[in-house]
Design a protein around this motif. Structure first.
Motif, short mmCIF file in Angstrom:
data_model
loop_
_atom_site.label_atom_id
_atom_site.label_comp_id
_atom_site.label_asym_id
_atom_site.label_seq_id
_atom_site.Cartn_x
_atom_site.Cartn_y
_atom_site.Cartn_z
N VAL A 96 10.11 5.55 6.66
CA VAL A 96 10.73 4.54 5.78
C VAL A 96 11.55 5.25 4.70
CG1 VAL A 96 8.85 2.82 6.04
CG2 VAL A 96 8.73 4.49 4.18
N ASN A 97 12.40 4.46 4.03
CA ASN A 97 13.07 4.98 2.85
C ASN A 97 12.27 4.53 1.62
OD1 ASN A 97 13.62 2.27 2.68
ND2 ASN A 97 15.78 2.44 3.24
N THR A 98 12.80 4.72 0.43
CA THR A 98 11.99 4.41 -0.76
C THR A 98 11.82 2.89 -0.98
OG1 THR A 98 13.95 4.60 -2.13
CG2 THR A 98 12.51 6.53 -2.05
N ILE A 99 12.50 2.08 -0.19
CA ILE A 99 12.26 0.64 -0.30
C ILE A 99 11.53 0.11 0.95
CG2 ILE A 99 14.00 0.10 -2.03
CD1 ILE A 99 15.89 -0.77 0.23
N GLY A 100 10.82 0.99 1.61
CA GLY A 100 9.91 0.57 2.69
C GLY A 100 10.56 0.13 3.98
N GLU A 101 11.88 0.32 4.10
CA GLU A 101 12.55 -0.14 5.33
C GLU A 101 12.26 0.81 6.49
OE1 GLU A 101 16.57 -2.36 3.66
OE2 GLU A 101 16.51 -0.17 3.68
N THR A 102 11.90 0.23 7.64
CA THR A 102 11.67 1.03 8.85
C THR A 102 12.95 1.04 9.67
OG1 THR A 102 11.03 -0.82 10.24
CG2 THR A 102 9.28 0.14 8.89
N SER A 103 12.88 1.60 10.88
CA SER A 103 14.08 1.61 11.73
C SER A 103 14.30 0.26 12.42
CB SER A 103 13.99 2.73 12.77
OG SER A 103 12.89 2.50 13.63
N MET A 104 13.36 -0.69 12.21
CA MET A 104 13.53 -2.04 12.80
C MET A 104 13.82 -3.02 11.67
SD MET A 104 10.78 -4.21 15.05
CE MET A 104 11.24 -3.64 16.67
N SER A 105 14.80 -3.90 11.85
CA SER A 105 15.12 -4.80 10.73
C SER A 105 14.00 -5.82 10.52
CB SER A 105 16.48 -5.48 10.94
OG SER A 105 16.41 -6.33 12.04
N HIS A 106 13.84 -6.20 9.27
CA HIS A 106 12.79 -7.14 8.81
C HIS A 106 11.38 -6.58 8.91
CE1 HIS A 106 15.77 -10.29 8.34
NE2 HIS A 106 16.23 -9.94 9.54
N LEU A 107 11.26 -5.32 9.30
CA LEU A 107 9.93 -4.70 9.37
C LEU A 107 9.85 -3.59 8.31
CD1 LEU A 107 7.20 -4.50 10.97
CD2 LEU A 107 8.24 -2.58 12.17
N SER A 161 0.92 4.35 -2.94
CA SER A 161 0.76 3.04 -2.30
C SER A 161 1.25 1.93 -3.23
CB SER A 161 -0.72 2.77 -1.98
OG SER A 161 -1.19 3.70 -1.05
N LEU A 162 0.93 2.06 -4.52
CA LEU A 162 1.29 1.01 -5.47
C LEU A 162 2.78 1.06 -5.81
CD1 LEU A 162 -1.83 1.33 -7.84
CD2 LEU A 162 -1.56 -0.10 -5.83
N VAL A 163 3.28 2.27 -6.08
CA VAL A 163 4.69 2.41 -6.48
C VAL A 163 5.62 1.86 -5.39
CG1 VAL A 163 6.56 4.09 -6.86
CG2 VAL A 163 4.34 4.39 -8.00
N PHE A 164 5.41 2.34 -4.15
CA PHE A 164 6.36 1.97 -3.10
C PHE A 164 6.07 0.57 -2.54
CE2 PHE A 164 6.63 6.58 -3.42
CZ PHE A 164 8.00 6.71 -3.64
N GLY A 165 4.82 0.11 -2.69
CA GLY A 165 4.51 -1.27 -2.32
C GLY A 165 5.31 -2.22 -3.20
N GLN A 166 5.26 -1.96 -4.48
CA GLN A 166 5.99 -2.82 -5.42
C GLN A 166 7.51 -2.73 -5.20
OE1 GLN A 166 5.80 -2.27 -9.95
NE2 GLN A 166 4.89 -4.24 -9.53
N ASN A 167 7.98 -1.50 -4.99
CA ASN A 167 9.41 -1.30 -4.78
C ASN A 167 9.89 -2.06 -3.53
OD1 ASN A 167 11.52 -0.01 -6.07
ND2 ASN A 167 11.60 1.63 -4.54
N THR A 168 9.05 -2.04 -2.51
CA THR A 168 9.38 -2.73 -1.26
C THR A 168 9.48 -4.24 -1.51
OG1 THR A 168 8.35 -1.01 0.04
CG2 THR A 168 8.57 -3.14 1.11
N ALA A 169 8.47 -4.78 -2.21
CA ALA A 169 8.47 -6.22 -2.50
C ALA A 169 9.73 -6.61 -3.29
CB ALA A 169 7.21 -6.60 -3.28
N GLN A 170 10.04 -5.82 -4.31
CA GLN A 170 11.19 -6.16 -5.16
C GLN A 170 12.49 -6.15 -4.37
OE1 GLN A 170 10.55 -3.31 -8.28
NE2 GLN A 170 9.25 -4.72 -9.48
N ASN A 171 12.60 -5.20 -3.46
CA ASN A 171 13.83 -5.13 -2.68
C ASN A 171 13.93 -6.21 -1.62
OD1 ASN A 171 15.80 -2.85 -3.39
ND2 ASN A 171 13.75 -2.07 -3.81
N ILE A 172 12.77 -6.59 -1.07
CA ILE A 172 12.79 -7.71 -0.12
C ILE A 172 13.28 -8.96 -0.87
CG2 ILE A 172 11.33 -9.29 1.22
CD1 ILE A 172 9.65 -6.84 2.04
N CYS A 173 12.79 -9.15 -2.08
CA CYS A 173 13.21 -10.34 -2.85
C CYS A 173 14.73 -10.36 -3.06
CB CYS A 173 12.53 -10.35 -4.22
SG CYS A 173 10.78 -10.61 -4.09
#
Ligand code: FAD
Length: 435
Positions: A337-348, A373-385
């Motif tokens: 993943v990158n720092t916003i939790g994106e995998t190589s599959m979209s929406h995952l 876990s907390l830092v990148f979890g939050q970052n992922t949520a914020q970017n999904i939003c």
């Protein structure tokens, strides 16, 4: 049957999953599932603590410690993000009620672990994970937008043309599918596939096998951390960790001749290697941990859980030498993943131990896992939003019959994962983890 649709599906209710969930606004309809009961996550077992930037002038030292432990294979942007976000995360934890230990002056009490050049780890006795997870759970339970299903296992994802649309899950009623605009994998590591591991047996790398089936990119899946000190026991089952913070507070390692043989505060891989050499030299299956440099008061107040467990096994940690040996503990690699939790599959997306954002490099620095876990979890949520605004749920109907022989499917998952790990030259794999 009514189709189950959510804005976000989070698989896993460890620290990463829970913190990601509460980082979404309350108008997001969220489903969380966990394979076991909610409390049974590795996050809940965390003992030593959570690392944080002590003061602004600690930044360079903390960065250097993390990179050095990781053999400088870490991704610099991830390390920077984690460290710079640490104080904010600690403040949010305190806000949800996490009670970090304080010293006699009433200030936060920092402890130290291997590879850290200073005392910068916050803790709650030696049960920091239980304290953090239970407070996060209390918070999650107040969120009416979040549904949690226990004893519900993700057996596959629903995906078409490299787009993730949902998950296939198994519970007491059988197999079903549910759909989401964003799917977040927070299923932890792989300890369950090893005989000697500090991890819960059900945390067995399901996401990685599913990723392999769907050709989702993994990274460094062979970067497996062996913790140097678990309580030596002939009994089968999960290995009981003796936290590195015990060494951080002064405990030393002794060989069969009762001599010290290593600087106990080196990073984990270095200490594990040194223990392995001594065990080979003396043809034994353990070395000893000696806590005599730590006062009885400190042992009983800082390490009550470890003290109790050692007593149950017949060792009084205030007097006796404790036999210890290495065991599988953590996975530095995972779904790329990158720092916003994106995998190589979209929406995952992937967060926590399941994800590999490169922050730990080749070897994780102690107490960086909960933080990451907390830092990148939050970052992922914020970017999904930010990005999910116009997303519609696309649905490819799942053929449930494909999963009729679910036992076989799950056994194959384990095989797929083990083949992938063994394909690489995994250091210590057979010796320590599957003995
Ligand atoms: C004994 C021990 C002590 C530790 N001490 C520390 C420490 O002091 N400090 C530190 O920073 N780190 C520590 N760690 C590491 C840290 O606890 C974990 O790496 C981190 O908490 C991982 O969090 P997570 O949320 O990613 O995964 P986990 O907490 O492992 O949670 C995984 C979740 O996924 C669920 N799950 C798994 N597979 C499926 C599936 N197929 N379907 C549905 N649900 C699934 C599980 O049931 C669980 O809810 C320790 C680990 C252990 C084992």
């Amino acid at each position: 049957m009514e189709r189950k649709e959510y804005d976000v599906i989070i698989v896993g209710t460890g620290a990463a999953g829970l913190f990601t969930a509460i980082s979404f606004p309350v108008n997001y309809k969220i489903l969380m599932i966990t394979k076991d009961t909610i409390e049974n996550s590795d996050s809940y077992l965390a003992q030593g603590g959570i690392s944080t930037l002590l003061r602004a002038d600690d930044y360079n030292a903390y960065y250097e410690d993390t990179m050095k432990a990781g053999h400088f294979e870490n991704r610099p942007e991830s390390v920077e993000k984690m460290i710079r976000s640490s104080n904010g995360i600690i403040q949010q934890l305190i806000k949800v009620g996490v009670d970090f230990d304080k010293n006699e002056a009433g200030q936060l009490d920092y402890t130290r672990e291997g590879g850290h050049s200073t005392y910068r780890i916050l803790h709650h006795q030696d049960v920091t994970g239980k304290e953090i997870v239970s407070k996060l759970l209390t918070k999650v339970r107040t969120c009416k937008n979040i549904t949690i299903l226990e004893n519900t296992t993700m057996v596959d994802i629903v995906a078409k043309d490299n787009e993730c649309q949902g998950i296939v899950m198994k519970d007491f009623n059988g197999i079903s599918a549910c759909y989401g605009k964003s799917i977040i994998l927070a299923t932890g590591g792989i300890g369950g596939v090893f005989k000697n591991s500090t991890n819960f047996p059900h945390i067995s790398g399901d996401s990685f096998a599913i990723a392999l089936r769907h050709k989702i990119k993994l990274e460094n899946i062979d970067y497996i951390q062996i913790h140097p000190t678990v309580l030596y026991s002939k009994k089968k089952g999960r290995r009981f960790l003796i936290s590195e913070s015990v060494r951080g507070e002064g405990a030393v390692l002794l060989n069969e001749d009762k001599n010290r043989f290593v600087d106990e505060l080196q990073p984990r891989d270095v200490v594990t290697e040194a223990i392995s050499k001594e065990m080979k030299k003396y043809n034994t299956d353990h070395v000893y941990l000696c806590l005599k440099n730590i006062s009885k008061k400190e042992i009983l107040s800082h390490f009550p859980n470890i003290y109790k467990r050692c007593l149950e096994e017949g060792y009084d940690a205030t007097k006796d030498l404790i036999p210890v040996t290495p065991a599988q503990h953590y996975l530095m690699g995972g779904i790329k993943v990158n720092t916003i939790g994106e995998t190589s599959m979209s929406h995952l997306f992937a967060v926590g131990e399941t994800a590999c954002n490169g922050v730990h490099g080749a070897n994780r620095l102690a107490s960086n896992s909960l933080l990451e876990s907390l830092v990148f979890g939050q970052n992922t949520a914020q970017n999904i939003c930010k990005n999910q605004v116009d997303t519609k749920i696309v649905v490819s109907e799942v053929q449930i019959k494909d999963y009729n022989d679910i036992e076989k499917w799950q056994q194959e998952n384990v095989k797929i994962l083990l083949n992938e790990i063994k394909r690489r030259d995994v250091k210590f794999y057979d010796k320590w983890c599957n003995a």
